[in-house]
Design a protein around this motif. Structure first.
Motif, PDB file in Angstrom:
ATOM      1  N   CYS A  53     -28.225 150.781 -26.335  1.00 42.81           N
ATOM      2  CA  CYS A  53     -27.100 151.386 -27.043  1.00 42.81           C
ATOM      3  C   CYS A  53     -27.467 152.806 -27.431  1.00 42.81           C
ATOM      4  N   GLU A  54     -26.888 153.790 -26.750  1.00 42.13           N
ATOM      5  CA  GLU A  54     -27.202 155.193 -27.001  1.00 42.13           C
ATOM      6  C   GLU A  54     -25.937 155.914 -27.433  1.00 42.13           C
ATOM      7  N   PRO A  55     -26.050 156.781 -28.468  1.00 45.97           N
ATOM      8  CA  PRO A  55     -24.873 157.539 -28.911  1.00 45.97           C
ATOM      9  C   PRO A  55     -24.481 158.612 -27.902  1.00 45.97           C
ATOM     10  N   PRO A  57     -23.311 162.275 -27.548  1.00 47.84           N
ATOM     11  CA  PRO A  57     -23.393 163.442 -28.455  1.00 47.84           C
ATOM     12  C   PRO A  57     -22.019 163.937 -28.897  1.00 47.84           C
ATOM     13  N   GLU A  58     -21.966 164.323 -30.187  1.00 50.34           N
ATOM     14  CA  GLU A  58     -20.783 164.926 -30.797  1.00 50.34           C
ATOM     15  C   GLU A  58     -19.545 164.012 -30.775  1.00 50.34           C
ATOM     16  N   THR A  59     -19.754 162.690 -30.688  1.00 49.48           N
ATOM     17  CA  THR A  59     -18.646 161.718 -30.766  1.00 49.48           C
ATOM     18  C   THR A  59     -19.105 160.533 -31.611  1.00 49.48           C
ATOM     19  N   HIS A  60     -18.157 159.666 -31.904  1.00 47.36           N
ATOM     20  CA  HIS A  60     -18.497 158.422 -32.609  1.00 47.36           C
ATOM     21  C   HIS A  60     -18.792 157.299 -31.622  1.00 47.36           C
ATOM     22  N   LEU A  61     -18.774 157.630 -30.316  1.00 47.25           N
ATOM     23  CA  LEU A  61     -18.927 156.619 -29.281  1.00 47.25           C
ATOM     24  C   LEU A  61     -20.387 156.345 -28.951  1.00 47.25           C
ATOM     25  N   HIS A  62     -20.599 155.162 -28.361  1.00 51.32           N
ATOM     26  CA  HIS A  62     -21.906 154.794 -27.826  1.00 51.32           C
ATOM     27  C   HIS A  62     -21.720 154.340 -26.389  1.00 51.32           C
ATOM     28  N   VAL A  63     -22.701 154.603 -25.558  1.00 48.74           N
ATOM     29  CA  VAL A  63     -22.715 154.054 -24.210  1.00 48.74           C
ATOM     30  C   VAL A  63     -23.724 152.918 -24.207  1.00 48.74           C
ATOM     31  N   CYS A  64     -23.259 151.754 -23.794  1.00 47.09           N
ATOM     32  CA  CYS A  64     -24.071 150.542 -23.916  1.00 47.09           C
ATOM     33  C   CYS A  64     -24.328 149.925 -22.542  1.00 47.09           C
ATOM     34  N   LYS A  65     -25.489 149.319 -22.413  1.00 45.51           N
ATOM     35  CA  LYS A  65     -25.806 148.474 -21.266  1.00 45.51           C
ATOM     36  C   LYS A  65     -25.670 147.030 -21.764  1.00 45.51           C
ATOM     37  N   VAL A  66     -24.734 146.286 -21.155  1.00 44.58           N
ATOM     38  CA  VAL A  66     -24.404 144.964 -21.682  1.00 44.58           C
ATOM     39  C   VAL A  66     -24.667 143.911 -20.621  1.00 44.58           C
ATOM     40  N   ASN A  67     -25.502 142.943 -20.993  1.00 45.62           N
ATOM     41  CA  ASN A  67     -25.813 141.819 -20.106  1.00 45.62           C
ATOM     42  C   ASN A  67     -24.727 140.765 -20.270  1.00 45.62           C
ATOM     43  N   VAL A  68     -23.991 140.465 -19.173  1.00 36.11           N
ATOM     44  CA  VAL A  68     -22.929 139.451 -19.208  1.00 36.11           C
ATOM     45  C   VAL A  68     -23.264 138.302 -18.271  1.00 36.11           C
ATOM     46  N   GLY A  69     -24.557 138.177 -17.944  1.00 38.10           N
ATOM     47  CA  GLY A  69     -24.973 137.074 -17.088  1.00 38.10           C
ATOM     48  C   GLY A  69     -24.940 137.403 -15.613  1.00 38.10           C
ATOM     49  N   GLY A  70     -24.616 138.624 -15.244  1.00 38.89           N
ATOM     50  CA  GLY A  70     -24.568 139.020 -13.841  1.00 38.89           C
ATOM     51  C   GLY A  70     -25.901 139.570 -13.368  1.00 38.89           C
ATOM     52  N   ALA A  71     -25.889 140.050 -12.112  1.00 39.99           N
ATOM     53  CA  ALA A  71     -27.125 140.593 -11.528  1.00 39.99           C
ATOM     54  C   ALA A  71     -27.552 141.867 -12.243  1.00 39.99           C
ATOM     55  N   GLU A  72     -26.588 142.687 -12.627  1.00 35.12           N
ATOM     56  CA  GLU A  72     -26.861 143.945 -13.300  1.00 35.12           C
ATOM     57  C   GLU A  72     -26.053 144.028 -14.591  1.00 35.12           C
ATOM     58  N   PRO A  73     -26.587 144.691 -15.611  1.00 34.58           N
ATOM     59  CA  PRO A  73     -25.812 144.894 -16.830  1.00 34.58           C
ATOM     60  C   PRO A  73     -24.643 145.837 -16.592  1.00 34.58           C
ATOM     61  N   LEU A  74     -23.602 145.696 -17.402  1.00 35.76           N
ATOM     62  CA  LEU A  74     -22.435 146.576 -17.303  1.00 35.76           C
ATOM     63  C   LEU A  74     -22.591 147.755 -18.250  1.00 35.76           C
ATOM     64  N   VAL A  83     -21.909 148.251 -33.470  1.00 33.46           N
ATOM     65  CA  VAL A  83     -22.554 147.942 -32.204  1.00 33.46           C
ATOM     66  C   VAL A  83     -24.017 148.399 -32.265  1.00 33.46           C
ATOM     67  N   HIS A  84     -24.894 147.542 -31.743  1.00 36.88           N
ATOM     68  CA  HIS A  84     -26.314 147.920 -31.724  1.00 36.88           C
ATOM     69  C   HIS A  84     -27.027 147.081 -30.677  1.00 36.88           C
ATOM     70  N   ALA A  85     -28.150 147.562 -30.228  1.00 39.43           N
ATOM     71  CA  ALA A  85     -28.933 146.840 -29.227  1.00 39.43           C
ATOM     72  C   ALA A  85     -29.409 145.517 -29.815  1.00 39.43           C
ATOM     73  N   GLY A  86     -29.337 144.476 -29.011  1.00 36.55           N
ATOM     74  CA  GLY A  86     -29.747 143.151 -29.455  1.00 36.55           C
ATOM     75  C   GLY A  86     -28.602 142.325 -29.999  1.00 36.55           C
ATOM     76  N   GLY A  87     -27.437 142.931 -30.215  1.00 44.09           N
ATOM     77  CA  GLY A  87     -26.282 142.208 -30.738  1.00 44.09           C
ATOM     78  C   GLY A  87     -25.501 141.494 -29.644  1.00 44.09           C
ATOM     79  N   LYS A  88     -24.892 140.358 -29.994  1.00 39.00           N
ATOM     80  CA  LYS A  88     -24.050 139.616 -29.050  1.00 39.00           C
ATOM     81  C   LYS A  88     -22.591 139.724 -29.493  1.00 39.00           C
ATOM     82  N   TYR A  89     -21.750 140.122 -28.529  1.00 33.21           N
ATOM     83  CA  TYR A  89     -20.345 140.371 -28.825  1.00 33.21           C
ATOM     84  C   TYR A  89     -19.480 139.856 -27.670  1.00 33.21           C
ATOM     85  N   PRO A  90     -18.173 139.632 -27.909  1.00 36.23           N
ATOM     86  CA  PRO A  90     -17.279 139.278 -26.809  1.00 36.23           C
ATOM     87  C   PRO A  90     -17.091 140.483 -25.877  1.00 36.23           C
ATOM     88  N   VAL A  91     -17.129 140.239 -24.575  1.00 36.81           N
ATOM     89  CA  VAL A  91     -16.940 141.304 -23.588  1.00 36.81           C
ATOM     90  C   VAL A  91     -15.764 140.930 -22.686  1.00 36.81           C
TER      91      VAL A  91
END
Length: 806
Positions: A53-55, A57-74, A83-91
């Motif tokens: 989970c990386e912010p 710059p100059e926004t309130h947004l984060h770009v996240c790598k999310v594991n949803v059980g596939g071959a590669e994270p989304l 939102v933070h790394a290590g958290g589980k959320y609905p995708v």
């Protein structure tokens, strides 16, 4: 009534799919008006683990790598603050559907479909979801009310569908409960039926509790109106700790449309839905005099209810009082002066049975409705009253929000809540059904419904539970058997006394239809009104106190005062209909109604009243007059192949010089005339209105009459127009009758003009008629017709003093 499947499973081991259960309920007499999955609009949403989970710059947004059980994270862009790394959320994956809360997606009827997109130049392949986007709130799932991502449990399986995890795969049944089964107006009531349908045992809700040594010394309960309150239970609970209800209770209440308030209040609402028993909790500190007193309200006594509305009561209302004042409207709503507050430390739980008709009438009269009043109006049994009291005390103990004291006061009229024995003949039960249901099946079905059947030959003995107040005799047993055995077993047969008929309408129906069609052809519309009217309607007509119309039957339980009398005339409702039309901008029209008026032979009633079928005709507008109304009345006569006579008359609600009684064979059967200016003004009419009323029952002997055949003459008819001068007191009907009497060759007499003025002199009027002469066996000569006219003029002069206008 809303019934969640998950709540039903608390009492019955349900091993069939929701749709199959719906079909089984329907086959047993419970119509499921609608069934739907709680998360029916949600699809393609899984458990995601945010690995990076990386912010941005100059926004309130984060770009996240999310594991949803596939071959590669989304890679997903997210603006939530939690939102933070290590958290589980609905995708919501690409193509998923969730509820619409954003503008960057395609909106479909309140939902949106997820697609790939870019935010601030970063590709986003899906969406991390809040509880709102999944249709959840804080009551349905803890944490769903937060304005951010919905946090899922740490042990949630990555890539798994979130619907089972969030209980979005639950089902809701909206069941229509028939009036004879108030015992099923609850989750547990339906559960008893489901258990019988599936042949499964039903689990009774826990009712046990432990009493503390605390008492409320001197506390008393008195009931002054046992006819309106046959059972009242009060139980004192001390050391109350007001707080939130547990998640499971809040969710169940939310599924049936009730928001959580506090643990104590939620318990009463929970029991209302679970057991169908309305309950109330009084803050003990506001109960003065250490007493509860159930009585009829004093005249003009006032109470402020929980919704901060003040009501002025009367002796028809039942109130719950403490030693000093009313603290609740019985069965409707508690008083503001005894509500549960954050500071409440002790409560008195109320569980009672109130007379359904009293609660229904009070609720309607006061314009105050609640879940409790609606439930009481359908009927609450005393078995549920006792059971609910125990259940509430168990939940108090289970939720740890108070200590159950030993102060328990119960006042009743002695009605038993134990099963009552009923005996019936199996032959009679099968006789009602018209089929032979095997004895083993009868025993099985009744056992599953908790009737404890015992069969000895043809004799069936059952024990009727106290909650089955609808069970009265063997036809009720037959109904229970067949709805569980299956209506498809019933073979269609004729009743023993049945006969095959050709169908169609009878003479009365055919004649009425002819009259209706004839009037509709003249531009009249049919109206239908209630068979009741108001005492004020009789005053509107200005009827004297001894008028026969005032001898009306008063209803015992009217909807309101405006519909409190059985109508003795159709005139008031026609007058109101004309007024309504004019107020709505319809300034011309013709309306008729065929309906009954109810004439009592004696008051108070000792036998059924005389129901007299009547037709009422109302017309209004610039082009309408007394004579256009007379024409419509004449259409009724023509349809029946008869003739009416018209004689001057007086009616309190009709114009003194534009009123006539209608005669048939010398007998008065009705009237017609113009409404008085006073009534037209009072009803805010802008155009003149005219009304007629005819007793059709008196004309019943001519129903079905057919015209006598007369061949068409080979010779031409002759007409003459006669302008006649006469006294204003002479009526049109008298003139027409005198003309017809003067010559057997007169076929018809039609008025086409009326004049009053200087040219005819004071107290005189001129009426012009077209007289048609029909030849019989030979052609008319001018001299012959002139001779007929002379006879007519002589007869008019001799009988009525009428002269030909010069």
């Amino acid at each position: 009534m809303l019934v969640p499947l998950s709540w039903l499973k608390e009492y019955v081991d349900i091993d069939v799919e929701a749709k199959e259960l719906e079909e089984k309920l329907f086959s047993c007499g419970f119509e499921v008006e609608e069934s739907y999955e709680v998360g029916k609009d949600i699809s393609g949403v899984v458990v995601g683990l945010v690995e990076e989970c990386e912010p941005i710059p100059e926004t309130h947004l984060h770009v996240c790598k999310v594991n949803v059980g596939g071959a590669e994270p989304l890679q997903i862009c997210c603006g939530a603050d939690n939102v933070h790394a290590g958290g589980k959320y609905p995708v919501a994956l690409e193509g998923a559907q969730v509820y619409a809360t954003a503008k960057d997606h395609v909106t479909i009827e309140g939902t949106m479909k997820i697609k790939k997109g870019k935010l601030r130049g970063y590709e986003s392949c899906g969406m991390l979801c809040s509880g709102t986007e999944l249709g959840l709130d804080e009551d349905l799932y803890p944490g769903a009310g937060y304005n951010g991502l919905l946090v899922l449990p740490e042990d949630a399986e990555v890539g798994a569908d979130v619907k089972p995890l969030l209980q979005l795969d639950d089902w809701i049944f909206d069941i229509a409960i028939t009036a004879n089964r108030p015992d099923c107006e609850s989750i547990f009531g339906i559960a008893r039926e489901v258990a019988a349908i599936l042949n499964k045992p039903v689990k009774t809700p826990a009712l046990d509790y432990t009493e503390s040594g605390i008492t409320k010394d001197g506390f008393t309960v008195t009931v002054d109106a046992p006819d309106l309150c046959p059972r009242y239970i009060a139980h004192y609970v001390s050391d109350v700790k007001i707080g939130e209800s547990p998640a499971w209770m809040k969710r169940r209440l939310a599924l049936v449309g009730i928001g959580s308030i506090s643990n104590v209040v939620d318990i009463t609402n929970y029991i209302l839905k679970e057991l169908g028993q309305p309950m109330h909790a009084f803050d003990s500190s506001y109960i003065e005099g250490n007493a509860i007193h159930v009585r009829r309200a004093h005249d003009k006594e006032k109470i402020m209810t929980l919704d901060e509305k003040e009501f002025e009561l009367n002796e028809n209302n039942l109130v719950i009082c403490d030693g000093v004042k009313p603290v609740a409207l019985a069965g409707i709503m508690g008083g503001l002066n005894s509500e549960i507050r954050d500071t409440t430390e002790a409560v008195i739980f109320e569980s009672a049975k109130f007379a359904r008709d009293n609660i229904r009438k009070s609720s309607r009269a006061l314009g105050q409705s609640s879940d409790s009043s609606q439930r009481y109006a359908k009927g609450v049994d005393e078995y549920a009253t006792v059971m609910a009291s125990k259940r509430a005390l168990h939940l108090i103990e289970e939720l740890g929000c108070g200590k159950v004291s030993s102060t328990h006061v119960e006042v009743s009229t002695g009605n038993s809540i134990e099963p009552a024995e009923m005996k019936a003949s199996i032959k009679k039960v099968n006789g009602v059904l018209g089929i032979e249901v095997p004895t083993a099946d009868i025993e099985r079905i009744l056992k599953s419904l908790n009737f404890q059947p015992v069969i000895n030959g043809d004799e069936l003995t059952i024990q009727v539970p106290a909650y089955r107040e609808d069970m009265e005799s063997y036809p009720d047993i037959a109904e229970e058997v067949i709805r569980m055995y299956g209506y498809d077993h019933v073979t269609p047969t004729f009743l023993a006394a049945a006969a095959v008929t050709s169908g169609g309408m009878n003479t009365k129906q055919k004649t009425e239809l002819k009259i209706k069609r004839a009037l509709c052809a003249q531009g009249a519309f049919e109206g239908v009104h209630y068979s009741f009217f108001s005492p004020s309607d009789l005053n509107l007509l200005g009827l004297p106190e001894d008028a026969p119309e005032r001898k009306a039957i008063r209803l015992i339980n009217p909807i309101n005062e405006d519909l409190s009398l059985m109508r003795t005339t159709l005139a008031p409702q026609m007058i109101h209909a004309i007024a309504r039309n004019q107020k709505n901008g319809c300034l011309e029209g013709r309306v008729y109604e065929i309906g009954n008026k109810f004439i009592p032979k004696d008051l108070p009633l000792t036998e059924y009243p005389d129901e007299r079928e009547t037709i009422c005709i109302g017309i209004w507008g610039k082009e309408e007059s007394f004579f256009t109304l007379k024409g419509l009345v004449g259409i009724v006569a023509e349809t029946l192949f008869i003739d009416f006579e018209y004689v001057e008359d007086k009616k309190t609600f009709l114009h003194p010089y534009r009123t006539a009684k209608i005669l048939y064979n010398g007998e008065e059967i009705g009237y017609l005339g113009q409404l008085t200016y006073e009534i037209q003004k009072e009803e805010d009419m802008r155009e003149s209105a005219y009304i007629a009323e005819i007793d059709l029952k008196a004309l019943r002997p001519v129903y079905g009459k057919v015209p006598t055949f007369a061949p068409i003459s080979r010779f031409a008819k002759e007409t003459r127009d006669l302008a006649l001068v006469m006294s204003k007191s002479v009526t049109c009907g008298e003139v027409e009758k005198a003309i017809a009497e003067a010559s057997s060759f007169v076929e018809s007499v039609e008025l086409f003009d009326v004049y009053e003025g200087l040219q005819v002199g004071p107290e005189k009027k001129s009426m012009a008629f077209t007289v048609t002469f029909a030849p019989k066996e030979e052609e008319f000569t001018t001299e012959a017709v002139d001779g007929y006219v002379k006879k007519i003029l002589k007869n008019l002069n001799n009988k009525l003093g009428v002269e030909l206008r010069s």
